[in-house]
Design an enzyme around this catalytic site. Structure first.
Site, PDB file in Angstrom:
ATOM      1  N   SER A  76       0.729  -1.246   0.088  1.00 36.92           N
ATOM      2  CA  SER A  76      -0.013  -0.295  -0.047  1.00 36.92           C
ATOM      3  C   SER A  76       0.913   1.232  -0.065  1.00 36.92           C
ATOM      4  O   SER A  76       0.190   2.502   0.048  1.00 36.92           O
ATOM      5  CB  SER A  76      -1.020  -0.025   1.006  1.00 36.92           C
ATOM      6  OG  SER A  76      -2.064  -0.927   0.975  1.00 36.92           O
ATOM      7  N   LYS A  79       0.029   3.751  -2.774  1.00 32.50           N
ATOM      8  CA  LYS A  79      -0.936   4.864  -2.529  1.00 32.50           C
ATOM      9  C   LYS A  79      -0.463   6.130  -2.448  1.00 32.50           C
ATOM     10  O   LYS A  79      -1.287   7.132  -2.739  1.00 32.50           O
ATOM     11  CB  LYS A  79      -1.745   4.484  -1.405  1.00 32.50           C
ATOM     12  CG  LYS A  79      -2.685   3.138  -1.613  1.00 32.50           C
ATOM     13  CD  LYS A  79      -3.558   2.906  -0.260  1.00 32.50           C
ATOM     14  CE  LYS A  79      -4.614   1.784  -0.501  1.00 32.50           C
ATOM     15  NZ  LYS A  79      -4.067   0.473  -0.422  1.00 32.50           N
ATOM     16  N   SER A 134      -6.015   2.640   4.719  1.00 28.36           N
ATOM     17  CA  SER A 134      -5.512   1.897   3.494  1.00 28.36           C
ATOM     18  C   SER A 134      -6.503   1.210   2.766  1.00 28.36           C
ATOM     19  O   SER A 134      -6.217   0.119   2.024  1.00 28.36           O
ATOM     20  CB  SER A 134      -4.480   0.996   3.906  1.00 28.36           C
ATOM     21  OG  SER A 134      -3.347   1.001   2.863  1.00 28.36           O
TER      22      SER A 134
END
Length: 372
Positions: A76, A79, A134
Protein backbone atom coordinates in the site's frame (compact mmCIF):
# COMPACT_ATOMS: atom_id res chain seq x y z
CA UNK A 1 36.22 7.27 3.47
CA UNK A 2 33.54 5.54 1.46
CA UNK A 3 32.53 2.01 2.32
CA UNK A 4 30.28 -0.53 0.60
CA UNK A 5 28.80 -3.21 2.81
CA UNK A 6 26.64 -6.24 2.18
CA UNK A 7 23.10 -6.15 3.54
CA UNK A 8 22.83 -7.35 7.13
CA UNK A 9 20.89 -10.57 7.34
CA UNK A 10 19.51 -10.62 3.78
CA UNK A 11 21.42 -11.43 0.58
CA UNK A 12 21.53 -8.98 -2.27
CA UNK A 13 19.12 -9.90 -5.06
CA UNK A 14 20.39 -9.22 -8.54
CA UNK A 15 18.60 -6.20 -10.03
CA UNK A 16 16.94 -6.37 -13.44
CA UNK A 17 19.09 -5.54 -16.48
CA UNK A 18 19.79 -1.85 -16.76
CA UNK A 19 19.31 -1.09 -13.05
CA UNK A 20 18.59 2.58 -12.53
CA UNK A 21 21.30 4.94 -11.43
CA UNK A 22 18.94 7.88 -11.05
CA UNK A 23 20.27 9.93 -8.18
CA UNK A 24 23.87 8.85 -8.65
CA UNK A 25 25.93 5.80 -9.59
CA UNK A 26 26.37 4.63 -6.01
CA UNK A 27 22.62 4.27 -5.58
CA UNK A 28 22.65 1.68 -8.36
CA UNK A 29 25.25 -0.44 -6.60
CA UNK A 30 24.37 -3.40 -4.36
CA UNK A 31 24.63 -3.31 -0.60
CA UNK A 32 24.90 -0.46 1.86
CA UNK A 33 26.24 2.80 0.49
CA UNK A 34 27.75 5.08 3.12
CA UNK A 35 30.48 7.74 3.10
CA UNK A 36 31.15 8.69 6.75
CA UNK A 37 33.32 11.57 7.88
CA UNK A 38 35.11 11.86 11.20
CA UNK A 39 32.68 11.58 14.09
CA UNK A 40 29.89 10.00 12.06
CA UNK A 41 27.72 7.58 14.03
CA UNK A 42 27.63 3.93 13.06
CA UNK A 43 24.56 2.67 11.25
CA UNK A 44 22.00 0.86 13.41
CA UNK A 45 22.78 -2.80 13.93
CA UNK A 46 20.48 -5.64 12.99
CA UNK A 47 18.83 -4.00 9.98
CA UNK A 48 16.96 -6.64 7.99
CA UNK A 49 15.27 -4.57 5.28
CA UNK A 50 16.19 -5.80 1.83
CA UNK A 51 16.16 -2.18 0.73
CA UNK A 52 16.20 1.14 2.60
CA UNK A 53 17.12 4.78 2.12
CA UNK A 54 17.67 7.84 4.33
CA UNK A 55 17.40 11.28 2.72
CA UNK A 56 17.28 14.93 3.71
CA UNK A 57 13.87 16.18 2.59
CA UNK A 58 15.00 19.75 1.95
CA UNK A 59 18.18 19.18 -0.05
CA UNK A 60 17.31 15.77 -1.42
CA UNK A 61 20.71 14.45 -0.36
CA UNK A 62 20.76 10.70 0.31
CA UNK A 63 22.70 10.17 3.54
CA UNK A 64 22.84 6.38 3.24
CA UNK A 65 21.09 3.63 1.36
CA UNK A 66 20.91 -0.11 0.93
CA UNK A 67 19.95 -1.51 -2.47
CA UNK A 68 18.18 1.76 -3.21
CA UNK A 69 16.96 0.75 -6.67
CA UNK A 70 16.11 -2.88 -5.92
CA UNK A 71 12.67 -3.45 -7.42
CA UNK A 72 10.24 -5.03 -4.96
CA UNK A 73 6.43 -5.31 -4.55
CA UNK A 74 5.17 -2.06 -3.00
CA UNK A 75 2.01 -3.05 -1.08
CA UNK A 76 0.00 0.00 0.00
CA UNK A 77 2.93 2.41 -0.06
CA UNK A 78 2.03 2.73 -3.75
CA UNK A 79 -1.00 4.71 -2.55
CA UNK A 80 1.39 7.65 -2.08
CA UNK A 81 1.78 7.78 -5.87
CA UNK A 82 -1.98 7.37 -6.29
CA UNK A 83 -2.61 10.32 -3.99
CA UNK A 84 0.12 12.47 -5.53
CA UNK A 85 -1.49 11.85 -8.93
CA UNK A 86 -5.22 12.06 -8.17
CA UNK A 87 -5.68 14.10 -4.99
CA UNK A 88 -5.36 17.55 -6.67
CA UNK A 89 -8.14 16.77 -9.14
CA UNK A 90 -11.23 16.92 -6.92
CA UNK A 91 -12.53 19.41 -4.40
CA UNK A 92 -12.53 17.78 -0.97
CA UNK A 93 -16.19 18.75 -0.43
CA UNK A 94 -17.43 17.08 -3.61
CA UNK A 95 -20.11 14.46 -2.87
CA UNK A 96 -20.13 11.24 -4.86
CA UNK A 97 -22.66 8.39 -4.87
CA UNK A 98 -20.91 5.02 -5.02
CA UNK A 99 -22.10 2.41 -7.51
CA UNK A 100 -21.83 -1.38 -7.48
CA UNK A 101 -19.42 -1.29 -10.41
CA UNK A 102 -16.97 0.92 -8.53
CA UNK A 103 -16.54 -1.68 -5.81
CA UNK A 104 -16.33 -4.69 -8.14
CA UNK A 105 -13.10 -6.61 -8.58
CA UNK A 106 -11.54 -6.03 -5.16
CA UNK A 107 -8.98 -8.73 -4.49
CA UNK A 108 -9.61 -11.31 -1.80
CA UNK A 109 -8.11 -10.08 1.44
CA UNK A 110 -7.99 -6.44 0.30
CA UNK A 111 -7.81 -3.88 3.08
CA UNK A 112 -11.15 -2.06 3.20
CA UNK A 113 -12.42 1.02 5.02
CA UNK A 114 -16.08 0.04 4.55
CA UNK A 115 -17.38 1.99 1.56
CA UNK A 116 -20.88 0.84 0.57
CA UNK A 117 -22.70 1.08 -2.74
CA UNK A 118 -25.65 3.45 -3.26
CA UNK A 119 -24.47 5.81 -0.53
CA UNK A 120 -22.99 9.31 -0.77
CA UNK A 121 -19.45 10.10 0.33
CA UNK A 122 -17.49 13.31 0.39
CA UNK A 123 -14.13 13.18 -1.35
CA UNK A 124 -12.33 14.07 1.87
CA UNK A 125 -13.90 11.06 3.61
CA UNK A 126 -12.71 8.80 0.83
CA UNK A 127 -9.17 10.16 1.16
CA UNK A 128 -9.22 9.52 4.90
CA UNK A 129 -10.22 5.97 4.03
CA UNK A 130 -7.19 5.75 1.73
CA UNK A 131 -4.63 7.19 4.15
CA UNK A 132 -5.86 5.90 7.51
CA UNK A 133 -7.38 2.51 6.76
CA UNK A 134 -5.46 1.93 3.52
CA UNK A 135 -8.86 1.17 2.02
CA UNK A 136 -8.68 -0.34 -1.44
CA UNK A 137 -12.41 0.25 -1.75
CA UNK A 138 -11.89 4.00 -1.32
CA UNK A 139 -9.06 3.91 -3.86
CA UNK A 140 -11.28 2.23 -6.44
CA UNK A 141 -14.08 4.74 -6.01
CA UNK A 142 -11.68 7.67 -6.45
CA UNK A 143 -10.07 5.95 -9.44
CA UNK A 144 -13.49 5.54 -11.08
CA UNK A 145 -14.21 9.21 -10.41
CA UNK A 146 -10.92 9.91 -12.17
CA UNK A 147 -12.05 8.15 -15.35
CA UNK A 148 -11.53 4.52 -14.42
CA UNK A 149 -8.81 2.10 -13.32
CA UNK A 150 -6.88 1.92 -16.63
CA UNK A 151 -6.77 5.71 -16.99
CA UNK A 152 -5.68 6.17 -13.39
CA UNK A 153 -2.95 3.53 -13.71
CA UNK A 154 -1.68 5.22 -16.88
CA UNK A 155 -1.61 8.60 -15.14
CA UNK A 156 0.21 7.12 -12.16
CA UNK A 157 2.81 5.58 -14.45
CA UNK A 158 3.28 8.90 -16.22
CA UNK A 159 3.59 10.68 -12.89
CA UNK A 160 6.21 8.19 -11.72
CA UNK A 161 8.17 8.82 -14.92
CA UNK A 162 7.94 12.58 -14.40
CA UNK A 163 9.24 12.22 -10.84
CA UNK A 164 12.24 10.21 -12.00
CA UNK A 165 10.85 7.03 -10.43
CA UNK A 166 12.05 4.68 -13.15
CA UNK A 167 11.93 1.53 -11.01
CA UNK A 168 8.15 1.66 -10.69
CA UNK A 169 5.70 -0.42 -12.69
CA UNK A 170 2.06 0.37 -11.86
CA UNK A 171 -0.61 -2.26 -12.50
CA UNK A 172 -3.19 -1.45 -9.81
CA UNK A 173 -3.83 1.94 -8.20
CA UNK A 174 -3.95 0.53 -4.65
CA UNK A 175 -0.70 -1.48 -4.54
CA UNK A 176 -2.47 -4.81 -4.08
CA UNK A 177 -0.34 -7.86 -4.91
CA UNK A 178 -0.16 -8.27 -8.69
CA UNK A 179 2.53 -9.97 -10.75
CA UNK A 180 4.92 -7.41 -12.15
CA UNK A 181 3.89 -4.51 -9.91
CA UNK A 182 7.16 -3.19 -8.52
CA UNK A 183 8.85 -0.14 -7.07
CA UNK A 184 11.96 0.70 -5.04
CA UNK A 185 12.96 2.50 -1.87
CA UNK A 186 14.28 5.35 -4.00
CA UNK A 187 11.00 5.71 -5.87
CA UNK A 188 8.80 5.51 -2.76
CA UNK A 189 10.86 8.29 -1.22
CA UNK A 190 10.26 10.41 -4.31
CA UNK A 191 6.51 9.82 -4.06
CA UNK A 192 6.47 10.88 -0.41
CA UNK A 193 8.57 13.99 -1.02
CA UNK A 194 6.36 15.10 -3.89
CA UNK A 195 3.10 14.32 -2.11
CA UNK A 196 4.05 16.22 1.03
CA UNK A 197 4.06 19.46 -0.95
CA UNK A 198 0.27 19.20 -1.04
CA UNK A 199 -1.31 20.49 2.21
CA UNK A 200 -4.21 18.04 1.95
CA UNK A 201 -1.80 15.13 1.49
CA UNK A 202 0.09 16.26 4.58
CA UNK A 203 -3.08 16.63 6.61
CA UNK A 204 -4.46 13.21 5.66
CA UNK A 205 -1.24 11.30 6.35
CA UNK A 206 -0.88 13.06 9.72
CA UNK A 207 -4.44 12.27 10.84
CA UNK A 208 -4.55 9.61 13.52
CA UNK A 209 -8.28 9.02 13.93
CA UNK A 210 -11.46 10.05 12.13
CA UNK A 211 -15.15 9.26 11.81
CA UNK A 212 -16.12 7.51 8.59
CA UNK A 213 -19.68 7.58 7.17
CA UNK A 214 -21.64 4.43 7.88
CA UNK A 215 -24.97 2.96 6.83
CA UNK A 216 -28.41 4.52 7.11
CA UNK A 217 -30.46 3.32 10.06
CA UNK A 218 -33.64 1.79 8.66
CA UNK A 219 -35.64 2.81 11.73
CA UNK A 220 -34.56 6.43 12.15
CA UNK A 221 -33.44 7.18 8.61
CA UNK A 222 -30.30 8.75 10.07
CA UNK A 223 -26.89 7.91 8.74
CA UNK A 224 -24.36 6.77 11.29
CA UNK A 225 -20.59 6.77 11.36
CA UNK A 226 -17.80 4.70 12.81
CA UNK A 227 -14.25 5.39 13.93
CA UNK A 228 -11.19 4.60 11.86
CA UNK A 229 -7.57 4.81 12.98
CA UNK A 230 -4.35 5.30 11.07
CA UNK A 231 -2.53 1.99 10.70
CA UNK A 232 0.85 3.79 10.73
CA UNK A 233 2.29 2.49 14.03
CA UNK A 234 4.87 5.29 14.32
CA UNK A 235 2.36 8.13 14.05
CA UNK A 236 1.94 9.58 17.52
CA UNK A 237 4.79 7.47 18.85
CA UNK A 238 7.93 8.65 17.07
CA UNK A 239 8.65 12.29 18.02
CA UNK A 240 8.25 14.63 15.09
CA UNK A 241 6.75 12.09 12.70
CA UNK A 242 4.38 13.58 10.13
CA UNK A 243 3.48 10.44 8.14
CA UNK A 244 3.52 9.19 5.46
CA UNK A 245 2.40 5.63 4.43
CA UNK A 246 2.73 2.01 5.46
CA UNK A 247 1.88 -1.17 3.60
CA UNK A 248 1.73 -4.91 4.13
CA UNK A 249 0.70 -7.91 2.09
CA UNK A 250 1.72 -11.55 2.21
CA UNK A 251 3.70 -11.23 -1.00
CA UNK A 252 5.22 -7.79 -0.46
CA UNK A 253 5.84 -8.14 3.23
CA UNK A 254 6.10 -4.88 5.13
CA UNK A 255 6.93 -1.56 3.48
CA UNK A 256 7.00 1.93 4.97
CA UNK A 257 8.01 5.48 4.16
CA UNK A 258 8.19 7.89 7.09
CA UNK A 259 8.89 11.61 7.31
CA UNK A 260 9.96 13.33 10.51
CA UNK A 261 11.16 16.75 11.64
CA UNK A 262 13.58 17.47 14.45
CA UNK A 263 15.62 20.54 15.30
CA UNK A 264 14.87 22.31 12.05
CA UNK A 265 15.77 19.33 9.85
CA UNK A 266 13.38 17.04 7.98
CA UNK A 267 14.24 13.49 6.94
CA UNK A 268 12.61 10.84 4.80
CA UNK A 269 13.21 7.13 5.41
CA UNK A 270 11.93 4.20 3.38
CA UNK A 271 12.28 0.57 4.46
CA UNK A 272 11.17 -2.35 2.29
CA UNK A 273 10.80 -6.03 3.11
CA UNK A 274 12.39 -6.51 6.55
CA UNK A 275 11.89 -9.81 8.36
CA UNK A 276 8.57 -8.85 9.93
CA UNK A 277 5.81 -6.27 10.25
CA UNK A 278 7.05 -4.64 13.45
CA UNK A 279 10.58 -4.52 12.11
CA UNK A 280 9.59 -2.08 9.38
CA UNK A 281 8.65 0.47 12.06
CA UNK A 282 11.55 -0.32 14.39
CA UNK A 283 14.07 -0.06 11.57
CA UNK A 284 12.52 3.15 10.22
CA UNK A 285 12.73 4.72 13.68
CA UNK A 286 16.34 3.56 14.07
CA UNK A 287 17.31 4.99 10.69
CA UNK A 288 15.57 8.29 11.46
CA UNK A 289 17.49 8.51 14.74
CA UNK A 290 20.70 7.76 12.88
CA UNK A 291 19.95 10.30 10.17
CA UNK A 292 19.32 13.16 12.59
CA UNK A 293 22.64 12.38 14.31
CA UNK A 294 24.59 11.75 11.11
CA UNK A 295 23.47 14.83 9.17
CA UNK A 296 26.53 16.95 8.45
CA UNK A 297 28.85 14.08 9.35
CA UNK A 298 28.46 12.01 6.20
CA UNK A 299 29.06 12.76 2.55
CA UNK A 300 25.88 12.18 0.52
CA UNK A 301 25.97 9.03 -1.60
CA UNK A 302 23.31 10.29 -4.00
CA UNK A 303 20.44 12.68 -4.41
CA UNK A 304 16.67 12.56 -4.82
CA UNK A 305 15.42 13.89 -8.14
CA UNK A 306 13.67 17.23 -7.68
CA UNK A 307 9.90 16.92 -8.15
CA UNK A 308 8.23 18.65 -11.11
CA UNK A 309 5.35 21.09 -10.64
CA UNK A 310 2.27 19.76 -8.90
CA UNK A 311 -0.20 17.94 -11.21
CA UNK A 312 -2.70 20.20 -12.92
CA UNK A 313 -6.40 19.80 -12.17
CA UNK A 314 -8.45 17.63 -14.50
CA UNK A 315 -10.24 19.63 -17.17
CA UNK A 316 -14.00 19.56 -16.72
CA UNK A 317 -14.10 16.43 -14.58
CA UNK A 318 -17.02 15.99 -12.20
CA UNK A 319 -16.31 17.95 -9.07
CA UNK A 320 -12.90 19.02 -10.27
CA UNK A 321 -11.46 22.35 -9.22
CA UNK A 322 -8.31 24.15 -10.28
CA UNK A 323 -5.26 22.89 -8.43
CA UNK A 324 -3.84 25.26 -5.87
CA UNK A 325 -0.57 26.95 -6.72
CA UNK A 326 2.44 25.35 -5.01
CA UNK A 327 3.55 27.33 -1.96
CA UNK A 328 6.28 29.81 -2.74
CA UNK A 329 9.48 29.57 -0.78
CA UNK A 330 9.68 32.10 2.01
CA UNK A 331 12.96 33.82 2.86
CA UNK A 332 15.15 31.76 5.13
CA UNK A 333 14.89 34.42 7.84
CA UNK A 334 11.08 34.14 7.88
CA UNK A 335 11.19 30.35 8.01
CA UNK A 336 13.71 30.39 10.84
CA UNK A 337 11.65 32.83 12.86
CA UNK A 338 8.49 30.83 12.31
CA UNK A 339 10.25 27.65 13.37
CA UNK A 340 11.51 29.23 16.58
CA UNK A 341 7.95 30.36 17.38
CA UNK A 342 6.62 26.85 16.80
CA UNK A 343 4.67 27.85 13.70
CA UNK A 344 6.45 25.41 11.39
CA UNK A 345 6.14 21.71 12.13
CA UNK A 346 7.72 20.38 8.93
CA UNK A 347 11.15 21.75 8.14
CA UNK A 348 11.25 20.33 4.61
CA UNK A 349 11.86 23.51 2.66
CA UNK A 350 13.28 22.41 -0.67
CA UNK A 351 16.28 23.97 -2.30
CA UNK A 352 15.99 25.67 -5.69
CA UNK A 353 12.78 27.49 -4.83
CA UNK A 354 10.70 24.46 -3.78
CA UNK A 355 8.96 24.67 -0.43
CA UNK A 356 7.31 22.10 1.83
CA UNK A 357 4.96 24.23 3.95
CA UNK A 358 4.06 23.62 7.58
CA UNK A 359 1.99 20.69 8.83
CA UNK A 360 1.70 22.09 12.33
CA UNK A 361 -2.09 22.21 12.11
CA UNK A 362 -2.15 18.48 11.45
CA UNK A 363 0.39 17.36 14.03
CA UNK A 364 0.71 19.93 16.82
CA UNK A 365 -1.35 19.51 19.95
CA UNK A 366 -1.88 15.79 19.41
CA UNK A 367 -1.27 13.74 22.52
CA UNK A 368 1.14 10.90 22.02
CA UNK A 369 0.00 7.40 22.76
CA UNK A 370 1.49 3.94 22.26
CA UNK A 371 1.15 2.48 18.78
CA UNK A 372 -1.33 -0.28 18.26
Amino acid sequence: MAVSLSSAGTPWQEPPPGVSTVGGERLGQPGVQLAPSAGAPALPTGLTGQSWLVADAASGEVLAANNAHLRLPPASTLKMLFADTVLPKFDKNTVHRVTDAELAGLGAGSSLVGVKENLDYRVEDLWRGVFLASGNDAVRVLAHMNGGIPQTVAQMQARAQALGALDTKVITPDGYDTDGQLTSAYDLTLFARSGLRNPDFRAYCATRTAQFPGAVDKTTGQRGSFGIANTDRLLGKYPGLVGVKNGYTTNAGATFTGAAERGGRALLVTVMHPTGLQQVYDETAALLDWGFTAAGKVTPVGRLADPPPLPAASAGGAGSTPAAEPPKAAPVEQLSAAREQGEVGWAGWLAAGLCLAAVAAAVHGVRRRPAR
